[in-house]
Structures are given as C-alpha cells and as structure tokens.
Write a protein that holds these residues in place. Structure first.
Motif, PDB file in Angstrom:
ATOM      1  N   ASP A 199       2.921 -17.773 -20.861  1.00 20.17           N
ATOM      2  CA  ASP A 199       2.669 -19.211 -20.897  1.00 20.17           C
ATOM      3  C   ASP A 199       1.233 -19.513 -20.461  1.00 20.17           C
ATOM      4  OD1 ASP A 199       2.766 -21.936 -19.120  1.00 20.17           O
ATOM      5  OD2 ASP A 199       4.072 -22.072 -20.883  1.00 20.17           O
ATOM      6  N   ALA A 200       0.565 -20.420 -21.155  1.00 23.86           N
ATOM      7  CA  ALA A 200      -0.829 -20.751 -20.855  1.00 23.86           C
ATOM      8  C   ALA A 200      -0.985 -21.331 -19.446  1.00 23.86           C
ATOM      9  CB  ALA A 200      -1.365 -21.737 -21.887  1.00 23.86           C
ATOM     10  N   ASN A 201      -0.034 -22.150 -19.011  1.00 30.62           N
ATOM     11  CA  ASN A 201      -0.116 -22.735 -17.665  1.00 30.62           C
ATOM     12  C   ASN A 201       0.074 -21.680 -16.581  1.00 30.62           C
ATOM     13  OD1 ASN A 201      -0.594 -25.422 -18.500  1.00 30.62           O
ATOM     14  ND2 ASN A 201       1.581 -25.651 -18.952  1.00 30.62           N
ATOM     15  N   VAL A 202       0.929 -20.720 -16.835  1.00 28.81           N
ATOM     16  CA  VAL A 202       1.140 -19.619 -15.887  1.00 28.81           C
ATOM     17  C   VAL A 202      -0.131 -18.777 -15.805  1.00 28.81           C
ATOM     18  CG1 VAL A 202       2.466 -17.516 -15.438  1.00 28.81           C
ATOM     19  CG2 VAL A 202       3.639 -19.588 -16.210  1.00 28.81           C
ATOM     20  N   LEU A 203      -0.764 -18.539 -16.940  1.00 25.51           N
ATOM     21  CA  LEU A 203      -2.027 -17.790 -16.947  1.00 25.51           C
ATOM     22  C   LEU A 203      -3.111 -18.515 -16.154  1.00 25.51           C
ATOM     23  CD1 LEU A 203      -2.331 -16.336 -20.544  1.00 25.51           C
ATOM     24  CD2 LEU A 203      -2.334 -15.068 -18.393  1.00 25.51           C
ATOM     25  N   LEU A 204      -3.165 -19.831 -16.287  1.00 20.20           N
ATOM     26  CA  LEU A 204      -4.151 -20.605 -15.537  1.00 20.20           C
ATOM     27  C   LEU A 204      -3.883 -20.518 -14.035  1.00 20.20           C
ATOM     28  CD1 LEU A 204      -6.590 -22.471 -15.537  1.00 20.20           C
ATOM     29  CD2 LEU A 204      -5.025 -24.389 -15.874  1.00 20.20           C
ATOM     30  N   THR A 205      -2.620 -20.609 -13.656  1.00 21.31           N
ATOM     31  CA  THR A 205      -2.258 -20.461 -12.244  1.00 21.31           C
ATOM     32  C   THR A 205      -2.634 -19.079 -11.744  1.00 21.31           C
ATOM     33  OG1 THR A 205      -0.453 -22.059 -12.410  1.00 21.31           O
ATOM     34  CG2 THR A 205      -0.327 -20.476 -10.605  1.00 21.31           C
ATOM     35  N   CYS A 206      -2.351 -18.066 -12.542  1.00 25.20           N
ATOM     36  CA  CYS A 206      -2.685 -16.689 -12.162  1.00 25.20           C
ATOM     37  C   CYS A 206      -4.194 -16.529 -12.004  1.00 25.20           C
ATOM     38  CB  CYS A 206      -2.143 -15.714 -13.196  1.00 25.20           C
ATOM     39  SG  CYS A 206      -2.254 -13.989 -12.685  1.00 25.20           S
ATOM     40  N   LYS A 207      -4.957 -17.120 -12.903  1.00 29.12           N
ATOM     41  CA  LYS A 207      -6.416 -17.066 -12.820  1.00 29.12           C
ATOM     42  C   LYS A 207      -6.904 -17.688 -11.513  1.00 29.12           C
ATOM     43  CE  LYS A 207     -10.564 -18.630 -15.262  1.00 29.12           C
ATOM     44  NZ  LYS A 207     -11.053 -19.307 -16.487  1.00 29.12           N
ATOM     45  N   GLN A 208      -6.389 -18.862 -11.176  1.00 29.31           N
ATOM     46  CA  GLN A 208      -6.790 -19.542  -9.940  1.00 29.31           C
ATOM     47  C   GLN A 208      -6.403 -18.730  -8.714  1.00 29.31           C
ATOM     48  OE1 GLN A 208      -4.717 -23.199 -10.675  1.00 29.31           O
ATOM     49  NE2 GLN A 208      -6.467 -24.149 -11.699  1.00 29.31           N
ATOM     50  N   LEU A 209      -5.201 -18.166  -8.729  1.00 34.33           N
ATOM     51  CA  LEU A 209      -4.743 -17.354  -7.607  1.00 34.33           C
ATOM     52  C   LEU A 209      -5.600 -16.093  -7.471  1.00 34.33           C
ATOM     53  CD1 LEU A 209      -2.690 -16.778  -5.360  1.00 34.33           C
ATOM     54  CD2 LEU A 209      -1.214 -15.742  -7.108  1.00 34.33           C
ATOM     55  N   MET A 210      -5.887 -15.436  -8.589  1.00 28.04           N
ATOM     56  CA  MET A 210      -6.709 -14.222  -8.533  1.00 28.04           C
ATOM     57  C   MET A 210      -8.115 -14.522  -8.024  1.00 28.04           C
ATOM     58  SD  MET A 210      -4.906 -11.603  -9.308  1.00 28.04           S
ATOM     59  CE  MET A 210      -3.705 -12.450  -8.310  1.00 28.04           C
ATOM     60  N   ARG A 211      -8.671 -15.640  -8.429  1.00 36.13           N
ATOM     61  CA  ARG A 211      -9.996 -16.018  -7.916  1.00 36.13           C
ATOM     62  C   ARG A 211      -9.949 -16.227  -6.406  1.00 36.13           C
ATOM     63  NH1 ARG A 211     -12.805 -20.002 -12.400  1.00 36.13           N
ATOM     64  NH2 ARG A 211     -13.158 -18.355 -13.920  1.00 36.13           N
ATOM     65  N   GLN A 212      -8.902 -16.891  -5.928  1.00 35.14           N
ATOM     66  CA  GLN A 212      -8.779 -17.114  -4.487  1.00 35.14           C
ATOM     67  C   GLN A 212      -8.642 -15.793  -3.740  1.00 35.14           C
ATOM     68  OE1 GLN A 212      -5.321 -19.362  -3.185  1.00 35.14           O
ATOM     69  NE2 GLN A 212      -5.917 -19.195  -1.053  1.00 35.14           N
ATOM     70  N   VAL A 213      -7.789 -14.916  -4.225  1.00 36.22           N
ATOM     71  CA  VAL A 213      -7.533 -13.641  -3.548  1.00 36.22           C
ATOM     72  C   VAL A 213      -8.752 -12.728  -3.614  1.00 36.22           C
ATOM     73  CG1 VAL A 213      -6.134 -11.543  -3.599  1.00 36.22           C
ATOM     74  CG2 VAL A 213      -5.044 -13.776  -3.863  1.00 36.22           C
TER      75      VAL A 213
END
Length: 132
Positions: A96-110
C-alpha cells in the motif's frame, strides 16, 4: 525495495524495530497510559493486566529512541504513525502506498539516530540506476 533493505539492514545490525507491541497490544484507555507516560515498563505492566471489555483502541503511535513504540497522546514532539500502517510494516506487507510512506518516515527517523546529519546517498543510486 529500499524500505525492505533498510528494515533488513537494521535487523542484521542488531538494531531491528520491535513491532510486536503494536501488533499484539490489547486496547486500553488513553488515560491509563497518560498516567505513566514516562515509564515504559509501567506501561507494559498496565497493558498486560488491563481488562479489555470496555476499552477503545488507539490508532496512532510514536517511536521513541531506546524505548520503542508508545501511544501517541499529542504531548510529545515525535512523529505519529498510524497503527494499521505499523502493523502492515511489521508483517512485511509494503504494498500500500500509504504504508510505504509511513515506512519511509519511520526509516528516516530511525536512521537519523544512527547517522546524525550525514546525508544518505541511496536516492542517487536509484536515480543513476534508472538513467541507465
């Protein structure tokens, strides 16, 4: 591919993200979490002993370095992540595109925790690959 690589890299380095609290957590009332918001161990104890019959399930979480995921209550200055998206990431479902966006934001934070202000060059690799 990049998000899967980032998740796998963190896992291989022994710095994986524990999504189990988001996936397996029984619903609780927000007031109980707020009472002990500073102590992660107390939160876990409350969550494990709570009667779920009259509770409502929250939908947003913060990722706190050195603690992991805690319920978002609007009092912290950390990004909020939707619970359903975190569950999908934890299950490896990144379609899902929204899940990918969330994952991107989380990965940037981590990753920022480990890299500081050093820029990532992965975007350049993908741009160069597409140009060929």
């Amino acid at each position: 591919l990049l998000r899967r690589f980032e998740l796998t890299l963190l896992e291989e380095l022994g710095m994986s993200i524990d999504f189990s609290i988001v996936e397996n957590l029984p619903p609780v009332e927000q007031e109980q979490i707020n009472e002990v918001s500073g102590d992660y161990d107390q939160q876990i104890n409350i969550l494990s002993n709570y009667n779920v019959s009259n509770a409502t399930q929250p939908s947003y979480w913060h990722f706190i370095p050195e603690q992991g995921f805690i319920r978002a209550d609007g009092s912290l200055h950390y990004p909020c992540y939707q619970q359903q998206h975190l569950q999908q990431i934890g299950n490896g479902n990144l379609t899902d595109a929204n899940v990918l966006l969330t994952c991107k934001q989380l990965m940037r934070q981590v990753l920022k925790l480990y890299l500081g202000n050093k820029p990532l060059q992965s975007g350049k690799l993908f741009i160069n690959r597409r140009a060929k």
